[in-house]
Design a protein around this motif. Structure first.
Motif, PDB file in Angstrom:
ATOM      1  N   ASN A 113       1.012  -1.238  -0.039  1.00 17.50           N
ATOM      2  CA  ASN A 113       0.095  -0.506  -0.121  1.00 17.50           C
ATOM      3  C   ASN A 113       0.985   1.317   0.381  1.00 17.50           C
ATOM      4  OD1 ASN A 113      -2.998  -0.666  -0.281  1.00 17.50           O
ATOM      5  ND2 ASN A 113      -2.459  -0.777   2.139  1.00 17.50           N
ATOM      6  N   LEU A 114       2.053   1.510   0.636  1.00 23.99           N
ATOM      7  CA  LEU A 114       3.159   2.047   0.374  1.00 23.99           C
ATOM      8  C   LEU A 114       3.157   2.592  -0.797  1.00 23.99           C
ATOM      9  CD1 LEU A 114       4.719   4.170   2.414  1.00 23.99           C
ATOM     10  CD2 LEU A 114       6.488   2.436   1.926  1.00 23.99           C
ATOM     11  N   LEU A 115       2.949   1.743  -1.858  1.00 28.23           N
ATOM     12  CA  LEU A 115       3.805   2.511  -2.849  1.00 28.23           C
ATOM     13  C   LEU A 115       2.555   2.477  -3.853  1.00 28.23           C
ATOM     14  CD1 LEU A 115       6.968  -0.181  -3.465  1.00 28.23           C
ATOM     15  CD2 LEU A 115       7.189   2.790  -2.656  1.00 28.23           C
ATOM     16  N   ASN A 116       1.426   2.455  -3.368  1.00 24.10           N
ATOM     17  CA  ASN A 116       0.005   3.064  -4.467  1.00 24.10           C
ATOM     18  C   ASN A 116      -0.029   4.073  -4.735  1.00 24.10           C
ATOM     19  OD1 ASN A 116      -2.165   3.053  -5.313  1.00 24.10           O
ATOM     20  ND2 ASN A 116      -3.030   1.158  -4.182  1.00 24.10           N
ATOM     21  N   PRO A 117       0.384   4.612  -5.608  1.00 28.78           N
ATOM     22  CA  PRO A 117       0.129   6.613  -4.891  1.00 28.78           C
ATOM     23  C   PRO A 117      -1.476   6.827  -5.733  1.00 28.78           C
ATOM     24  CG  PRO A 117       0.642   5.687  -7.509  1.00 28.78           C
ATOM     25  CD  PRO A 117       1.159   4.522  -6.049  1.00 28.78           C
ATOM     26  N   LYS A 118      -2.554   5.684  -5.987  1.00 31.22           N
ATOM     27  CA  LYS A 118      -3.448   6.049  -5.466  1.00 31.22           C
ATOM     28  C   LYS A 118      -4.604   5.880  -4.144  1.00 31.22           C
ATOM     29  CE  LYS A 118      -4.844   6.005 -10.040  1.00 31.22           C
ATOM     30  NZ  LYS A 118      -4.675   6.435 -11.041  1.00 31.22           N
ATOM     31  N   LEU A 119      -3.546   6.047  -3.133  1.00 33.32           N
ATOM     32  CA  LEU A 119      -3.991   6.210  -1.901  1.00 33.32           C
ATOM     33  C   LEU A 119      -3.567   7.880  -2.423  1.00 33.32           C
ATOM     34  CD1 LEU A 119      -3.079   2.814  -0.511  1.00 33.32           C
ATOM     35  CD2 LEU A 119      -5.352   4.176  -0.463  1.00 33.32           C
ATOM     36  N   THR A 120      -2.741   8.642  -2.521  1.00 30.39           N
ATOM     37  CA  THR A 120      -1.880   9.726  -1.994  1.00 30.39           C
ATOM     38  C   THR A 120      -3.427  10.671  -2.690  1.00 30.39           C
ATOM     39  OG1 THR A 120      -0.156   8.733  -1.825  1.00 30.39           O
ATOM     40  CG2 THR A 120      -1.047  11.096  -2.587  1.00 30.39           C
ATOM     41  N   VAL A 121      -3.848  10.409  -3.844  1.00 32.27           N
ATOM     42  CA  VAL A 121      -4.555  11.032  -4.660  1.00 32.27           C
ATOM     43  C   VAL A 121      -6.000  10.953  -3.702  1.00 32.27           C
ATOM     44  CG1 VAL A 121      -5.851  11.467  -7.127  1.00 32.27           C
ATOM     45  CG2 VAL A 121      -3.410  10.467  -6.768  1.00 32.27           C
ATOM     46  N   PHE A 122      -6.570   9.385  -3.217  1.00 32.55           N
ATOM     47  CA  PHE A 122      -7.595   9.511  -2.161  1.00 32.55           C
ATOM     48  C   PHE A 122      -7.633  10.603  -1.484  1.00 32.55           C
ATOM     49  CE2 PHE A 122      -9.573   8.405   2.005  1.00 32.55           C
ATOM     50  CZ  PHE A 122     -10.482   7.924   0.981  1.00 32.55           C
ATOM     51  N   PHE A 123      -6.669  10.641  -0.613  1.00 31.48           N
ATOM     52  CA  PHE A 123      -6.169  11.443   0.425  1.00 31.48           C
ATOM     53  C   PHE A 123      -6.402  12.855   0.203  1.00 31.48           C
ATOM     54  CE2 PHE A 123      -5.281   7.666   2.539  1.00 31.48           C
ATOM     55  CZ  PHE A 123      -5.994   7.919   3.791  1.00 31.48           C
ATOM     56  N   VAL A 124      -5.738  13.103  -1.503  1.00 29.56           N
ATOM     57  CA  VAL A 124      -5.424  14.711  -1.728  1.00 29.56           C
ATOM     58  C   VAL A 124      -6.815  14.858  -2.068  1.00 29.56           C
ATOM     59  CG1 VAL A 124      -4.643  16.168  -3.527  1.00 29.56           C
ATOM     60  CG2 VAL A 124      -3.779  14.797  -2.134  1.00 29.56           C
TER      61      VAL A 124
END
Length: 200
Positions: free
Chosen positions: A113-124
């Motif tokens: 999950n750390l290397l999943n950029p979609k999670l960062t987009v989710f939080f943004v």
């Protein structure tokens, strides 16, 4: 309610964390699956911290930064696919799971999950829609993130328990185990391909 329903749909959709949790439970039992579920949930924390500190906004705005994380995630998923196919990865069987084996489960779960950029987009892009502007916005965002992480862990834990319950049946046949291993390897490879072609 909109936040809860949307978050539940996001968590329920099979992704790398789900696949890894189920694979760990089948290979090492429900306890390892629960550890993988916890580790995958823990892998969300850096994305949350990035969103709060503003790093996520930079990642979202910068195509280069986003692609660095994205292709690191693609490479890692391909590595998991190769290792699983070769019987050295997520579905490597342990007769008596060791501390080192469980440590590997935790490390891989966090990395997935750390290397999943979609999670960062989710939080943004998604989470801030439900955070009111004002002095308490950070606390509100932390609270919603906590809810999302709790939902993630509960759903992944259910997957782990179910997979652990089926473990003995799967292990009873070498042919079934080989087919399951190759299926999971293919899943990791497909997830890598999906991540590679997805736009920001």
């Amino acid at each position: 309610m909109t936040f809860l329903l949307t978050s539940l749909v996001i968590v329920l959709l099979p992704g790398a964390g789900t696949v890894y949790t189920v694979a760990a439970a089948l290979a090492r039992g429900a306890r390892a699956g629960l550890l993988a579920a916890f580790a995958s949930t823990l892998g969300i924390v850096p994305h949350l911290l990035a969103a709060i500190t503003g790093l996520a906004a930079l990642l979202h705005a910068s195509g280069v930064a986003y692609n660095v994380v994205k292709y690191a995630g693609v490479a890692y998923l391909l590595y998991l696919a190769w290792a699983t196919w070769r019987d050295t990865g997520a579905l490597k069987l342990d007769g008596a799971p060791s501390q080192a084996g469980f440590a590997k489960v935790i490390g891989n779960g966090i990395a997935v999950n750390l290397l999943n950029p979609k999670l960062t987009v989710f939080f943004v892009a998604f989470l801030p829609q439900f955070v009111p502007a004002g002095p308490g916005s950070t606390a509100h965002m932390l609270a919603l993130s906590g809810v999302f992480m709790l939902m993630t862990f509960v759903v992944f834990a259910l997957y782990a328990v179910l997979a652990g319950a089926l473990r003995d049946r799967v292990l009873a046949s070498d042919r079934i185990m080989t087919a399951v291993r190759r299926c999971f390897a293919a899943c990791f490879a497909l997830l890598a391909g999906k991540l590679a072609v997805e736009p920001r």
